[in-house]
Motif scaffolding. Sequence first.
Motif, PDB file in Angstrom:
ATOM      1  N   ASP A 338      29.327 -38.273  34.972  1.00  0.00           N
ATOM      2  CA  ASP A 338      28.339 -37.800  35.934  1.00  0.00           C
ATOM      3  C   ASP A 338      29.050 -37.242  37.168  1.00  0.00           C
ATOM      4  O   ASP A 338      29.559 -37.988  37.997  1.00  0.00           O
ATOM      5  CB  ASP A 338      27.430 -38.985  36.316  1.00  0.00           C
ATOM      6  CG  ASP A 338      26.385 -38.589  37.339  1.00  0.00           C
ATOM      7  OD1 ASP A 338      26.338 -37.401  37.714  1.00  0.00           O
ATOM      8  OD2 ASP A 338      25.615 -39.472  37.751  1.00  0.00           O
ATOM      9  N   ASP A 340      27.406 -34.805  39.058  1.00  0.00           N
ATOM     10  CA  ASP A 340      26.364 -33.989  39.690  1.00  0.00           C
ATOM     11  C   ASP A 340      26.026 -34.447  41.110  1.00  0.00           C
ATOM     12  O   ASP A 340      26.673 -35.331  41.652  1.00  0.00           O
ATOM     13  CB  ASP A 340      25.107 -33.977  38.804  1.00  0.00           C
ATOM     14  CG  ASP A 340      24.513 -35.369  38.637  1.00  0.00           C
ATOM     15  OD1 ASP A 340      24.723 -36.238  39.523  1.00  0.00           O
ATOM     16  OD2 ASP A 340      23.833 -35.604  37.614  1.00  0.00           O
ATOM     17  N   TYR A 342      23.059 -35.624  42.043  1.00  0.00           N
ATOM     18  CA  TYR A 342      21.823 -36.390  41.914  1.00  0.00           C
ATOM     19  C   TYR A 342      22.168 -37.872  41.815  1.00  0.00           C
ATOM     20  O   TYR A 342      23.219 -38.222  41.266  1.00  0.00           O
ATOM     21  CB  TYR A 342      21.107 -35.892  40.642  1.00  0.00           C
ATOM     22  CG  TYR A 342      19.856 -36.618  40.232  1.00  0.00           C
ATOM     23  CD1 TYR A 342      18.807 -36.830  41.120  1.00  0.00           C
ATOM     24  CD2 TYR A 342      19.717 -37.082  38.924  1.00  0.00           C
ATOM     25  CE1 TYR A 342      17.658 -37.481  40.716  1.00  0.00           C
ATOM     26  CE2 TYR A 342      18.568 -37.738  38.506  1.00  0.00           C
ATOM     27  CZ  TYR A 342      17.533 -37.934  39.409  1.00  0.00           C
ATOM     28  OH  TYR A 342      16.400 -38.569  39.003  1.00  0.00           O
ATOM     29  N   GLN A 343      21.302 -38.727  42.336  1.00  0.00           N
ATOM     30  CA  GLN A 343      21.633 -40.172  42.281  1.00  0.00           C
ATOM     31  C   GLN A 343      21.664 -40.695  40.848  1.00  0.00           C
ATOM     32  O   GLN A 343      22.396 -41.612  40.535  1.00  0.00           O
ATOM     33  CB  GLN A 343      20.680 -41.006  43.164  1.00  0.00           C
ATOM     34  CG  GLN A 343      19.244 -41.100  42.680  1.00  0.00           C
ATOM     35  CD  GLN A 343      18.349 -40.005  43.282  1.00  0.00           C
ATOM     36  OE1 GLN A 343      18.821 -38.908  43.613  1.00  0.00           O
ATOM     37  NE2 GLN A 343      17.066 -40.298  43.422  1.00  0.00           N
ATOM     38  N   GLY A 344      20.853 -40.070  39.986  1.00  0.00           N
ATOM     39  CA  GLY A 344      20.918 -40.412  38.555  1.00  0.00           C
ATOM     40  C   GLY A 344      21.899 -39.508  37.847  1.00  0.00           C
ATOM     41  O   GLY A 344      22.784 -38.923  38.477  1.00  0.00           O
ATOM     42  N   SER A 345      21.758 -39.405  36.534  1.00  0.00           N
ATOM     43  CA  SER A 345      22.627 -38.520  35.761  1.00  0.00           C
ATOM     44  C   SER A 345      21.806 -37.409  35.115  1.00  0.00           C
ATOM     45  O   SER A 345      21.024 -37.652  34.198  1.00  0.00           O
ATOM     46  CB  SER A 345      23.365 -39.306  34.672  1.00  0.00           C
ATOM     47  OG  SER A 345      23.912 -38.418  33.710  1.00  0.00           O
TER      48      SER A 345
END
Length: 433
Positions: A338, A340, A342-345
Amino acid sequence: MITFSQTVASVLFLCALTTAQRGDYSLPPEACTPSDGFGQYCPTTCGVADYLQKYKPGVVKDLRDMEEILLDIANLTKGAQDRVVYLRDSETQAQKTSPDTYIHKSRSMLDDVIRFEKSILTQEEQIYTLQSTLAANDKRMLELKQLALQLDQKCKMPCKDTVEIQPVTGKDCQDVANKGGKVSGLYYVQPARAPAPFLVYCEIDSFGRGWTVLQRRRDGSVNFNRNWIPYKEGFGYLSPDDSTEFWLGNEKMHLLSVQSSVPYVLRIEMVDWDGKKKHADYAMFKLGPEADKYRLTYAYYFGGDAGDAFDGFDFGDDASDKFHTSHNGMQFSTADQDNDKYQGSCAKQDGSGWWMNRCHAAHLNGKYYKGGTYTAKDAGQHGFDNGIIWATWHSRWYSLKETTMKIIPINRITAGGQQGGVDSFGKGDLPSP
Ligand SMILES: [Ca+2]
């Protein structure tokens, strides 16, 4: 045995007696006159004696032989009897010496014998079962061998002539075209810093332009939901007739894009489910090294009719939509890496490897949806827009039918003059939007 010997002795005695009788010729001959009372066929006493006399020697010899045999048997029996007596004595002796131990020992030995017999039976059964299994396996093996043989023969025929690799090589497909490569197909190229040549699909057009193809989607036959290593090394299938899907690999893209002082143009071609074609060009396209997570950079949108989705798109959800969906300067992300914003993936949510921001307005490695339009429900557990997307052309809930990513040195893109320029792509069959 003794009784039998006695009988034999009696017979011998009788013979001796008759001999004596026969030898006694003192008896008057008339004493041997046949008696009419007995009939002419019946022997008289003398007749019996004569009969005995006549056959005695043979009988005696037979009897003597028999006696010898009997004696031998008797001797053998005696030996066996002696042995039994001896054994019995030993047993008694042993019983006297340590009766309990002895009895216990014999019993346990008997038990052992029974147990051994039982286990022998069981083992025999097991052996039988194993033999049956073995036979079945042998049969299966034979069947598999035959099947393998059949498959092998089947494989040989179509595999022979499908892959044709062109003899010309170069540092990229333009170099190949410059060196005489005239037809589109598979070529080996070796960029400046590449440790070894590798296979690429070169699209060589009538203007002598050689495009090195980096990515191809056309039918959804290849799964693009892969991890870092496959994206690094490439996956899918290269074909000499451009009939397959693939990702050339981030490392090869990096080596190609940074090798020359002449920068590359990245051209993205797309086809939707109505058969419409559009493209987008990006100048000074480069992929950073793996240490920089194959970061995507380009200088500017060079042109095209598909719009600049790499620059992000204002979806209307949030004022920062466009900023959060631009791709220039993004590192590459996969489900297992990850990188990116963004806090997620994003890669995990959208099931692809891509230069994810938060997450995307262009998404060419997305899930293949036949027919184009799809919904959040179709997108599975995450429910995000995970199709093959180019947001400046179609909605993020529309997945494109075909895509191609290919590069060419920037000085060649207009090399064909007006006819070979940017506008040449799809000219004639493209209604303007
Ligand atoms: Ca993240």
